[in-house]
Write an enzyme that holds these catalytic residues in place. Structure first.
Site, PDB file in Angstrom:
ATOM      1  N   GLU A 118     -12.145  -1.642   9.940  1.00  0.00           N
ATOM      2  CA  GLU A 118     -13.199  -1.251   8.673  1.00  0.00           C
ATOM      3  C   GLU A 118     -13.032  -2.094   7.594  1.00  0.00           C
ATOM      4  OE1 GLU A 118     -14.975   0.357  10.485  1.00  0.00           O
ATOM      5  OE2 GLU A 118     -14.372   2.592  11.019  1.00  0.00           O
TER       6      GLU A 118
ATOM      7  N   ARG B 140      20.886  15.213   9.885  1.00  0.00           N
ATOM      8  CA  ARG B 140      21.843  14.369  10.161  1.00  0.00           C
ATOM      9  C   ARG B 140      22.873  14.262   9.168  1.00  0.00           C
ATOM     10  NH1 ARG B 140      24.300  10.802  13.700  1.00  0.00           N
ATOM     11  NH2 ARG B 140      24.439   8.570  12.961  1.00  0.00           N
TER      12      ARG B 140
ATOM     13  N   GLN C 231      13.805   3.329   8.631  1.00  0.00           N
ATOM     14  CA  GLN C 231      14.969   2.990   8.011  1.00  0.00           C
ATOM     15  C   GLN C 231      15.741   4.338   7.579  1.00  0.00           C
ATOM     16  OE1 GLN C 231      15.652  -0.252   7.286  1.00  0.00           O
ATOM     17  NE2 GLN C 231      17.640   0.195   6.660  1.00  0.00           N
TER      18      GLN C 231
ATOM     19  N   LEU D 194     -20.111  -4.403  15.667  1.00  0.00           N
ATOM     20  CA  LEU D 194     -20.467  -5.410  14.568  1.00  0.00           C
ATOM     21  C   LEU D 194     -19.508  -6.607  14.453  1.00  0.00           C
ATOM     22  CD1 LEU D 194     -21.753  -5.702  11.909  1.00  0.00           C
ATOM     23  CD2 LEU D 194     -19.986  -4.524  10.610  1.00  0.00           C
TER      24      LEU D 194
ATOM     25  N   GLU E  39     -17.204  -9.785  15.704  1.00  0.00           N
ATOM     26  CA  GLU E  39     -17.269 -10.937  16.707  1.00  0.00           C
ATOM     27  C   GLU E  39     -15.982 -11.756  16.685  1.00  0.00           C
ATOM     28  OE1 GLU E  39     -22.405 -11.356  16.617  1.00  0.00           O
ATOM     29  OE2 GLU E  39     -21.091 -12.976  16.209  1.00  0.00           O
ATOM     30  N   PRO E  40     -16.021 -12.358  17.708  1.00  0.00           N
ATOM     31  CA  PRO E  40     -14.510 -13.088  17.930  1.00  0.00           C
ATOM     32  C   PRO E  40     -14.101 -13.919  16.731  1.00  0.00           C
ATOM     33  CG  PRO E  40     -15.520 -13.079  19.849  1.00  0.00           C
ATOM     34  CD  PRO E  40     -16.594 -12.436  19.066  1.00  0.00           C
TER      35      PRO E  40
ATOM     36  N   GLY F 190     -15.029 -11.698  12.302  1.00  0.00           N
ATOM     37  CA  GLY F 190     -14.781 -10.191  11.882  1.00  0.00           C
ATOM     38  C   GLY F 190     -15.052  -9.635  10.684  1.00  0.00           C
ATOM     39  N   SER F 191     -14.534 -10.416   9.559  1.00  0.00           N
ATOM     40  CA  SER F 191     -14.800 -10.069   8.340  1.00  0.00           C
ATOM     41  C   SER F 191     -16.126 -10.602   7.606  1.00  0.00           C
ATOM     42  CB  SER F 191     -13.553 -10.446   7.381  1.00  0.00           C
ATOM     43  OG  SER F 191     -12.344  -9.742   7.661  1.00  0.00           O
TER      44      SER F 191
ATOM     45  N   THR G 154     -10.466  -5.649   6.634  1.00  0.00           N
ATOM     46  CA  THR G 154      -9.235  -5.814   6.253  1.00  0.00           C
ATOM     47  C   THR G 154      -8.800  -5.481   4.707  1.00  0.00           C
ATOM     48  OG1 THR G 154      -9.337  -7.912   5.669  1.00  0.00           O
ATOM     49  CG2 THR G 154      -9.055  -7.656   7.947  1.00  0.00           C
TER      50      THR G 154
END
Length: 383
Positions: free
Chosen positions: A363, A268, A336, A126, A128-129, A132-133, A365
């Site tokens: 899927e 630890r 952390q 689906l 493309e360069p 995308g969204s 952003t």
């Protein structure tokens, strides 16, 4: 940690037990080597398919397992806790099977047993360069010819690119906008279908995406999935369900990070006692665990709506948004907790931290998820 689950059937409990067994036997300890080599674990994915895990939410009559999404997403969570690339492969393959299963012709559906059994691996083309969204603005063009379609364009960020046996190609067959898009089904190796080298990615190196260059690809007329110019609806339907899969991957990854960080903090010692006994770190672990539980509850709520046949797309967007943000936060906190050890690859939290980032992108952003959710709040027609 094994999370207590309330499942609809004894069969579902047995399925999760099988998944844990496969994760221990087939996945444990292998991720680092595959990630280091950038090698796609095709045979492992095939093994999961033969165990019935690649067609879980599809009907048994089609070769699937007939399981509800509530169960399927918990399977993905278990797999992601062992190896995210495997869980993502299952999720993407399940997504790639949707067009044929839901909208395919009789001849296309003959391949469903091999698709859902994992003998044929799928890709979903689906993005493309440059778009995308903004999927409705895709530029890959399919032009009618004497026997079908000739397709030219480039697809980007394609999971299983170069590995898949079949490709769902969303392309423009009509005018501008969403109403001019169709879905075509093409086999790997078709002349004019050229997978490129995998991208050099931050994480998921054993399943890195690739561009697919379509240079005069010919697709016979019977390769059209669903109606001509009806592909955008197919794409969005598939993505609604796919977002549940990615949310499940995020929950599994985050739970693994919590478990590893808690175990490390219990062992630890500093100043004569385990570091988990210090309130600042103990409270951090408590917040991590609570966030993961909340993400899981949101995911399961959305999955149950889908199982009931009720609208679930907005809840899927919420689950994808929240779970993937939680995965990024929890894996950051896990690094952390481990301090300097969290920054080296001797502990898996370093890899989980890198992998979590992509879940906020794929899927749709998380910015797109927020757009979808906010529109649903202000426009009843968008719900």
């Amino acid at each position: 940690m094994t999370v207590d689950r309330i499942l609809p059937t004894e069969e579902a409990h047995e399925l999760l037990d099988l998944t844990r067994e496969l994760a221990t036997r087939e996945l444990a300890g292998k991720a680092d080597d595959y990630e280091r080599q950038g090698e796609f674990p095709r045979e492992i994915v095939r093994t999961l398919g033969r165990a019935g895990l690649l067609g879980l939410p599809y009907p048994e009559a089609d070769g699937g397992a007939g399981q509800p999404y509530e169960v399927y997403v918990q399977v993905l969570e278990i797999l992601a806790g062992s190896w995210l690339a495997i869980a993502e492969a299952v999720s993407v393959h399940t997504l790639a099977c949707y067009p044929v299963q839901a909208h395919g012709s009789e001849s296309q559906r003959k391949s469903l047993p091999d698709m859902l059994g994992g003998e044929l691996l799928g890709a979903y083309c689906l993005s493309e360069p440059q778009g995308g969204s903004d999927a409705a603005s895709l530029t890959t063009r399919a032009t009618r010819d004497a026997t079908g379609w000739t397709v030219s364009g480039t697809k980007a960020w394609i999971t299983h690119g170069g590995q898949a046996d079949f490709y769902n190609i969303f392309c423009r067959t009509g005018g501008a906008g969403a109403r001019g898009i169709s879905c075509l089904l093409a086999a790997a190796g078709s002349p004019g279908l050229h997978p490129q080298k995998p991208e050099r990615t931050m994480g998921l190196r054993s399943s890195a995406p690739a561009q697919i260059v379509l240079d005069g690809l010919h697709v016979d007329a019977d390769g059209l999935v669903g109606d001509e110019n009806g592909g955008f609806r197919i794409a969005m339907e598939a993505l609604d369900a796919g977002r549940l899969g990615i949310a499940a991957c995020a929950v599994g990854l985050a739970q693994a990070a919590v478990d590893h960080a808690a175990a490390y903090a219990s062992e630890r010692t500093q100043f004569g006692k385990p570091i988990a006994a210090f309130q600042g770190l103990g409270f951090l672990l408590a917040d991590m665990a609570t966030q993961v539980s909340a993400a899981r509850a949101l995911l399961l709520s959305a999955a149950r709506l889908k199982d009931l046949g009720r609208p679930f797309s907005i809840e899927a967007a919420k689950a994808k948004l929240f779970a993937t943000d939680v995965a990024m936060k929890v894996t950051t906190d896990a690094v952390q907790v481990l301090g300097g050890y969290g920054y080296v690859s001797d502990h898996p939290v370093e890899r989980w931290f890198r992998e979590a980032k992509v879940l906020q992108i794929v899927e749709g952003t998380n910015q797109i998820q927020r757009l979808v959710i906010s529109r649903s709040l202000t426009s009843p027609d968008a719900r």
